[in-house]
Write a protein that holds these residues in place. Structure first.
Motif, PDB file in Angstrom:
ATOM      1  N   MET A   1       0.836  -1.190   0.000  1.00 30.82           N
ATOM      2  CA  MET A   1       0.000   0.000   0.000  1.00 30.82           C
ATOM      3  C   MET A   1       0.878   1.250   0.000  1.00 30.82           C
ATOM      4  N   GLY A   2       1.881   1.266   0.871  1.00 27.89           N
ATOM      5  CA  GLY A   2       2.766   2.428   0.963  1.00 27.89           C
ATOM      6  C   GLY A   2       3.550   2.654  -0.315  1.00 27.89           C
ATOM      7  N   LEU A   3       4.031   1.576  -0.922  1.00 31.80           N
ATOM      8  CA  LEU A   3       4.797   1.701  -2.155  1.00 31.80           C
ATOM      9  C   LEU A   3       3.914   2.215  -3.289  1.00 31.80           C
ATOM     10  N   SER A   4       2.693   1.716  -3.363  1.00 36.89           N
ATOM     11  CA  SER A   4       1.762   2.185  -4.385  1.00 36.89           C
ATOM     12  C   SER A   4       1.516   3.682  -4.239  1.00 36.89           C
ATOM     13  N   ILE A   5       1.366   4.141  -3.003  1.00 34.96           N
ATOM     14  CA  ILE A   5       1.144   5.568  -2.738  1.00 34.96           C
ATOM     15  C   ILE A   5       2.389   6.385  -3.066  1.00 34.96           C
ATOM     16  N   ARG A   6       3.557   5.881  -2.716  1.00 27.69           N
ATOM     17  CA  ARG A   6       4.816   6.581  -3.016  1.00 27.69           C
ATOM     18  C   ARG A   6       5.022   6.736  -4.526  1.00 27.69           C
ATOM     19  N   LEU A   7       4.767   5.655  -5.259  1.00 28.98           N
ATOM     20  CA  LEU A   7       4.990   5.697  -6.705  1.00 28.98           C
ATOM     21  C   LEU A   7       4.054   6.679  -7.397  1.00 28.98           C
ATOM     22  N   ALA A   8       2.957   7.029  -6.733  1.00 29.17           N
ATOM     23  CA  ALA A   8       2.044   8.027  -7.284  1.00 29.17           C
ATOM     24  C   ALA A   8       2.556   9.443  -7.084  1.00 29.17           C
ATOM     25  N   GLY A   9       3.575   9.597  -6.254  1.00 26.06           N
ATOM     26  CA  GLY A   9       4.154  10.921  -6.032  1.00 26.06           C
ATOM     27  C   GLY A   9       3.879  11.531  -4.679  1.00 26.06           C
ATOM     28  N   PHE A  10       3.174  10.810  -3.808  1.00 20.37           N
ATOM     29  CA  PHE A  10       2.897  11.335  -2.474  1.00 20.37           C
ATOM     30  C   PHE A  10       4.132  11.272  -1.578  1.00 20.37           C
ATOM     31  N   GLU A  11       4.189  12.172  -0.611  1.00 22.26           N
ATOM     32  CA  GLU A  11       5.170  12.092   0.472  1.00 22.26           C
ATOM     33  C   GLU A  11       4.534  11.310   1.618  1.00 22.26           C
ATOM     34  N   ILE A  12       5.233  10.306   2.127  1.00 24.98           N
ATOM     35  CA  ILE A  12       4.738   9.599   3.306  1.00 24.98           C
ATOM     36  C   ILE A  12       5.183  10.385   4.528  1.00 24.98           C
ATOM     37  N   ARG A  13       4.238  10.944   5.233  1.00 26.70           N
ATOM     38  CA  ARG A  13       4.555  11.805   6.371  1.00 26.70           C
ATOM     39  C   ARG A  13       4.650  11.037   7.685  1.00 26.70           C
ATOM     40  N   ASP A  14       3.878   9.955   7.806  1.00 28.09           N
ATOM     41  CA  ASP A  14       3.869   9.203   9.061  1.00 28.09           C
ATOM     42  C   ASP A  14       3.061   7.931   8.839  1.00 28.09           C
ATOM     43  N   THR A  15       3.156   7.026   9.778  1.00 33.15           N
ATOM     44  CA  THR A  15       2.266   5.869   9.825  1.00 33.15           C
ATOM     45  C   THR A  15       1.688   5.783  11.225  1.00 33.15           C
ATOM     46  N   LEU A  16       0.380   5.929  11.320  1.00 32.28           N
ATOM     47  CA  LEU A  16      -0.296   5.842  12.608  1.00 32.28           C
ATOM     48  C   LEU A  16      -0.609   4.380  12.883  1.00 32.28           C
ATOM     49  N   GLY A  17      -0.637   4.030  14.137  1.00 33.40           N
ATOM     50  CA  GLY A  17      -0.988   2.674  14.518  1.00 33.40           C
ATOM     51  C   GLY A  17      -2.265   2.668  15.344  1.00 33.40           C
ATOM     52  N   TRP A  18      -3.320   2.108  14.782  1.00 30.92           N
ATOM     53  CA  TRP A  18      -4.571   1.951  15.541  1.00 30.92           C
ATOM     54  C   TRP A  18      -4.491   0.612  16.255  1.00 30.92           C
ATOM     55  N   ILE A  19      -4.340   0.676  17.567  1.00 28.56           N
ATOM     56  CA  ILE A  19      -4.114  -0.516  18.382  1.00 28.56           C
ATOM     57  C   ILE A  19      -5.402  -0.880  19.119  1.00 28.56           C
ATOM     58  N   TYR A  20      -5.789  -2.130  18.985  1.00 28.21           N
ATOM     59  CA  TYR A  20      -7.020  -2.587  19.619  1.00 28.21           C
ATOM     60  C   TYR A  20      -6.779  -3.904  20.346  1.00 28.21           C
ATOM     61  N   GLY A  21      -7.658  -4.233  21.267  1.00 31.26           N
ATOM     62  CA  GLY A  21      -7.430  -5.385  22.128  1.00 31.26           C
ATOM     63  C   GLY A  21      -8.314  -6.573  21.870  1.00 31.26           C
ATOM     64  N   SER A  22      -9.260  -6.465  20.946  1.00 33.94           N
ATOM     65  CA  SER A  22     -10.244  -7.531  20.807  1.00 33.94           C
ATOM     66  C   SER A  22     -10.150  -8.301  19.493  1.00 33.94           C
ATOM     67  N   GLY A  23      -9.024  -8.227  18.826  1.00 31.24           N
ATOM     68  CA  GLY A  23      -8.846  -9.033  17.625  1.00 31.24           C
ATOM     69  C   GLY A  23      -8.678 -10.507  17.985  1.00 31.24           C
ATOM     70  N   PHE A  24      -8.926 -11.391  17.011  1.00 29.25           N
ATOM     71  CA  PHE A  24      -8.820 -12.828  17.276  1.00 29.25           C
ATOM     72  C   PHE A  24      -7.906 -13.457  16.242  1.00 29.25           C
ATOM     73  N   PRO A  25      -6.941 -14.264  16.674  1.00 28.65           N
ATOM     74  CA  PRO A  25      -5.981 -14.844  15.724  1.00 28.65           C
ATOM     75  C   PRO A  25      -6.592 -15.913  14.834  1.00 28.65           C
ATOM     76  N   LYS A  26      -6.249 -15.876  13.550  1.00 28.35           N
ATOM     77  CA  LYS A  26      -6.635 -16.941  12.617  1.00 28.35           C
ATOM     78  C   LYS A  26      -5.468 -17.923  12.571  1.00 28.35           C
ATOM     79  N   ASN A  27      -5.327 -18.636  13.655  1.00 26.68           N
ATOM     80  CA  ASN A  27      -4.154 -19.462  13.888  1.00 26.68           C
ATOM     81  C   ASN A  27      -4.470 -20.937  13.679  1.00 26.68           C
ATOM     82  N   MET A  28      -3.512 -21.651  13.097  1.00 30.52           N
ATOM     83  CA  MET A  28      -3.646 -23.102  12.994  1.00 30.52           C
ATOM     84  C   MET A  28      -2.762 -23.742  14.045  1.00 30.52           C
ATOM     85  N   ASP A  29      -3.333 -24.640  14.846  1.00 31.50           N
ATOM     86  CA  ASP A  29      -2.575 -25.371  15.854  1.00 31.50           C
ATOM     87  C   ASP A  29      -1.786 -26.474  15.141  1.00 31.50           C
ATOM     88  N   ILE A  30      -0.471 -26.319  15.088  1.00 29.55           N
ATOM     89  CA  ILE A  30       0.345 -27.256  14.310  1.00 29.55           C
ATOM     90  C   ILE A  30       0.304 -28.660  14.910  1.00 29.55           C
TER      91      ILE A  30
END
Length: 470
Positions: A103-132
């Protein structure tokens, strides 16, 4: 204040719009969560840098099997976004944790300046994990024999002059799963016990492998209150499809091979979504740009973190955004903290770099504050999805439903809209989804334009906006 919604392909629509006509862009575009192969990504990147800015891989399916999420928007989309943005205009773009590089590379190649990357942190996500360990036991501890079994299956098929497509129809219910049994470039997966029995009934020479693919029975050693992908059984959570959460068995490894890999998995718990903050290049300096075009800066004061009486203006906004669960955990780990108080006009070390001092003298008073570490960050209420009241649903005559799978909370979108949009400005969302950005713009008194390619989602947007007027 006006809100306009268009059912169109965003690239085609953008190409018809005038230059320098939009003040800001806030959007939650496709993350590209399909199983795109590294070679496909390399081919697309090569196409992008050599001028084919509309190229995307020939893949289907993404988040929840949605084809519109098969890949991130190519640079051509962002080129048009930059053209319609006023010089210095900002763009806030959500991205997936494992595809933010694209996503960032696509935006950069269009000519935008990347000023920052914000992190939206949440606590209720659930892992899509396979038990090996469990996966190994499902193959009777003989997962390492997958290649041998796959070769035998291939030889049995070829000796009968049958195609993989024929086998898909006969043994796999019309899917394309048969190719997994013989081996794909990404790996090999033996058939399930039921499928293997069906195959052996017609191809008896494979019976020698029957026991080797039989699932090893695991001993039940406890119960869990959670069922993967559903929720907390004790609290009566439900899936989107209406399946009630159930407790599931906790089992012990049944084979030495599974014991070795007990506790190993394939995924982490999702707890962050990046938000790429980009800016169209300035027309001169920041000062001259904002005077000429009315954009180019961030509305810091409007987005400060509330801090109470000690600093009524609020704390400087950060590039980390928390939900209430993440904030609670942060405070639990940090404990109660107290920031130092300051009195105006008091001498301090002249070498001090503190923002409270000028030439060694404290410049203004701050009574300090008490609380957990989360008080330094914006905190938004978050659910596994946006709250039910923020997720429009349309029930068709046949009982089926129109819902959007990736709705963001309105408060989060309102904060982003206010951060980068000047008073009276126009916000564009080229991937409007269910219309959360448009609702956020209305909440803050901005004009907004939403583009959405899926006709069903236009109905959701209209429902959201109509209900918010009541």
């Amino acid at each position: 204040m006006t809100i306009n919604v268009f059912n169109a392909d965003c690239l085609e629509w953008l190409r018809q719009q005038p230059n320098n006509s939009i003040d800001s862009i806030v959007t939650d575009p496709p993350y590209g969560l399909s199983n795109t192969k590294p070679a496909q990504v390399a081919d697309v990147l090569a196409a992008w840098v050599t001028g084919d800015t509309e190229a995307v891989p020939a893949t289907k399916g993404g988040f929840m099997g949605k084809d519109w999420d098969s890949f991130v928007p190519p640079p051509a989309v962002w080129v048009e976004c930059m053209r319609v943005l006023k010089p210095g205009g900002h763009m806030a773009v959500f991205a997936g944790a494992r595809t933010q590089d694209l996503m960032g590379l696509s935006i950069r190649l269009a000519g935008f300046e990347i000023r920052d990357t914000l992190g939206w942190i949440y606590g209720s996500g659930f892992p899509k994990n396979m038990d090996i360990g469990k996966a190994i036991d499902k193959r009777g501890g003989n997962a390492h024999l997958a290649k041998e079994i796959g070769k035998a299956i291939q030889e049995a098929r070829e000796s009968r002059g049958l195609t993989k497509g024929w086998c898909d129809e006969r043994f796999c219910g019309g899917t394309t799963n048969w190719s997994w049994f013989e081996g794909r470039p990404t790996g090999i997966r033996p058939p399930s016990i039921e499928t293997f029995k069906d195959i052996v009934s017609e191809w008896p020479e494979l019976g020698v492998y029957a026991e080797k693919v039989a699932e090893a029975e695991r001993e039940v050693v406890g119960k869990s209150s959670h069922k993967s992908g559903i929720g907390n059984a004790t609290q009566g959570h439900y899936t989107v499809g209406g399946t009630k959460a159930e407790a599931y068995n906790i089992t012990a490894p049944a084979t030495p091979e599974a014991q070795r890999w007990d506790g190993w998995g394939t995924a982490l718990k999702p707890a962050i979504e990046p938000i790429i903050l980009a800016r169209k290049p300035l027309d001169g300096t920041v000062a001259s740009n904002v005077l000429a075009h009315g954009v180019g800066g961030l509305n810091i004061d409007a987005c400060r973190v509330p801090s109470g009486e000690p600093a009524p203006a609020g704390r400087f906004p950060a590039n980390v955004l928390l939900d209430e669960h993440a904030a609670k955990e942060m405070d639990k780990q940090s404990g109660v903290l107290k920031s130092g108080a300051h009195k105006a006009g008091q001498p301090r070390n002249a070498k001090s770099k503190s923002s409270y001092t000028l030439n060694g003298i404290t410049t203004y008073e701050d009574a300090g504050s008490v609380g957990g570490a989360s008080r330094f960050f914006p905190v938004f209420k978050y659910n596994a999805k946006a709250p039910k009241r923020e997720r429009p649903v349309i029930v068709r005559e046949d009982g089926s439903k129109i819902q959007h799978p990736t709705v963001k909370p309105e408060k989060l979108m309102s904060w982003l809209v206010e951060l980068i949009t000047p008073p009276g400005g126009t916000v564009l969302d080229p991937f409007a989804g269910s219309g959360t950005t448009l609702q956020a713009a209305r909440n803050k008194g901005f004009n907004a334009i939403g583009i959405e390619a899926e006709k069903d989602y236009i109905e959701l947007i209209n429902q959201r906006l109509n209900e918010s007027e009541k």
